[in-house]
Design a protein around this motif. Structure first.
Motif, PDB file in Angstrom:
ATOM      1  N   SER A  53       0.800  -1.233   0.000  1.00 49.46           N
ATOM      2  CA  SER A  53       0.000   0.000   0.000  1.00 49.46           C
ATOM      3  C   SER A  53       0.823   1.268   0.000  1.00 49.46           C
ATOM      4  N   LYS A  56      -0.005   3.689  -2.720  1.00 49.41           N
ATOM      5  CA  LYS A  56      -1.176   4.576  -2.765  1.00 49.41           C
ATOM      6  C   LYS A  56      -0.768   6.045  -2.915  1.00 49.41           C
ATOM      7  N   TYR A 154     -10.234   3.008   6.249  1.00 50.91           N
ATOM      8  CA  TYR A 154      -9.240   2.601   5.257  1.00 50.91           C
ATOM      9  C   TYR A 154      -9.864   1.639   4.261  1.00 50.91           C
ATOM     10  N   ASN A 156      -9.083  -0.388   0.628  1.00 50.55           N
ATOM     11  CA  ASN A 156      -8.250  -0.792  -0.503  1.00 50.55           C
ATOM     12  C   ASN A 156      -9.008  -0.720  -1.820  1.00 50.55           C
ATOM     13  N   ASP A 227      -4.491  -0.170  -5.373  1.00 50.80           N
ATOM     14  CA  ASP A 227      -4.371  -0.285  -3.916  1.00 50.80           C
ATOM     15  C   ASP A 227      -2.987  -0.704  -3.470  1.00 50.80           C
ATOM     16  N   GLY A 228      -2.072  -0.995  -4.398  1.00 53.56           N
ATOM     17  CA  GLY A 228      -0.717  -1.319  -3.981  1.00 53.56           C
ATOM     18  C   GLY A 228      -0.025  -2.243  -4.956  1.00 53.56           C
ATOM     19  N   GLY A 288       3.130   0.098   3.774  1.00 55.60           N
ATOM     20  CA  GLY A 288       2.493  -1.019   3.111  1.00 55.60           C
ATOM     21  C   GLY A 288       2.718  -2.312   3.859  1.00 55.60           C
ATOM     22  N   ASP A 290       1.520  -6.533   3.510  1.00 57.41           N
ATOM     23  CA  ASP A 290       0.805  -7.564   2.770  1.00 57.41           C
ATOM     24  C   ASP A 290       1.513  -8.889   2.972  1.00 57.41           C
TER      25      ASP A 290
END
Length: 333
Positions: A53, A56, A154, A156, A227-228, A288, A290
């Motif tokens: 992220s 973004k 938040y 995404n 979104d990333g 970010g 993930d």
């Protein structure tokens, strides 16, 4: 300055980049761990890492660039661009609502404090998610959660909707648009939206755990989107911050709107602008997280200093980032 201490299992790059080393402490950049565990290839200070992220902020700047060129307005409604697509998005949701995470739309990838990032499951096979229009099926079917503008949440999916809007109003594919509007003018030669199934040399694979060989290739879209999912280097992040605040990407007035408080106390003690986290110490942050990715980059515009933490496993960056530049500094006794 002395080397930054890191945990024994840290894999990634830590960078403190000062524009003027003569004024105080010098810059430092150090690499640890392996970019490819099976092949024994070490991370280097110029290795590319996924930043999830953190991307973004690039989307926000691309949107601001289209505003500056007159192709888009912050009060443009999503519906005016989407037509009949994604009918559950309310008619009054605007580009600004989406950038500020205040749209209230349902999120295809909602996050919570206790999420296991390695367990996300997409509706479609991840290998088909290589372009923006392919995400329509992922985004569809999520009802509105609250009225547009009511509060911060938040989202995404909102940034993938933004990517669709940017692509359609400009007539340029999203990945090409961000390259032309952000990466190229900033001089970010090593930043791109790469496919995870054909990563070039000197790019770190993302690992699900601190040890083992399981990568994130089956857990994320094969190519990042709104979104990333961009890949970058510590040096390119410093380049981005300096180009942004020097007015090389969009006008200073638009930059100020991007980093103006649109929501207070959005997360912990941080506020949120348009695509950027705003720290209580006045610094600006991109972050970010993930499966196989943890990333934080903090910039002090007063001193042009950038702190960047990049790791190629899910939780790797956080212990170092919290130690070096915590969100809320500890109170002195």
């Amino acid at each position: 300055m002395d080397a930054i201490p890191v945990p024994a299992d840290f894999s990634g790059v830590v960078s403190i980049d000062r524009a003027d080393d003569s004024a105080g402490e010098p810059s430092v950049r150090q690499a640890h761990g392996l970019a490819n565990r099976a092949a024994g290839i070490p991370n280097r200070v110029d290795t590319r890492f996924g930043i999830a992220s953190g991307s973004k902020g690039f989307v926000a700047v691309a949107a601001a660039s289209l505003v500056e060129s007159g192709e888009l307005r912050l009060d443009t409604t999503a519906r005016s661009v989407l037509g009949d697509d994604l009918p559950l998005i309310a008619d009054d949701v605007t580009v600004e609502h989406l950038l500020a995470h205040r749209s209230g739309i349902g999120d295809y990838l909602a996050e919570g404090d206790d999420d296991d990032l390695t367990q996300y499951v997409m509706k479609q096979p991840v290998h088909v998610l290589d372009r923006t229009e392919a995400f329509l099926a992922e985004l569809d079917g999520y009802p509105t959660v609250f009225a547009a503008g009511e509060r911060f949440a938040y989202n995404n999916g909102g940034f993938v909707v933004l990517a669709l809007i940017l692509e359609r109003v400009s007539g340029v594919p999203f990945h090409d648009l961000v390259h032309a509007r952000v990466f190229a003018p900033a001089g970010m030669a090593d930043t791109a939206y790469l496919r995870s199934d054909e990563l070039p040399p000197n790019t770190a694979l993302g690992y699900l755990h601190a040890d083992g060989l399981r990568t994130n290739v089956l857990h994320l879209p094969v190519r990042g989107n709104g979104d990333g999912g961009a890949y970058s280097t510590a040096a390119d992040l410093s380049t981005f911050w300096r180009a942004l605040f020097a007015g090389k990407l969009v006008s200073p007035e638009l930059v100020e709107n991007l980093v103006r408080r649109h929501s207070d106390k959005a997360w912990l003690d941080m506020a949120y602008g348009l695509g950027f986290w705003l720290r209580p110490d006045g610094k600006v942050q991109l972050e970010g997280s993930d499966a196989g990715v943890s990333f934080r980059s903090v910039h002090d515009r007063e001193t042009a200093t950038t702190w960047t933490f990049m790791s190629n496993w899910t939780d790797g960056a956080w212990p170092v980032a919290r130690q070096v530049i915590p969100v809320t500094p500890p109170q002195s006794a």
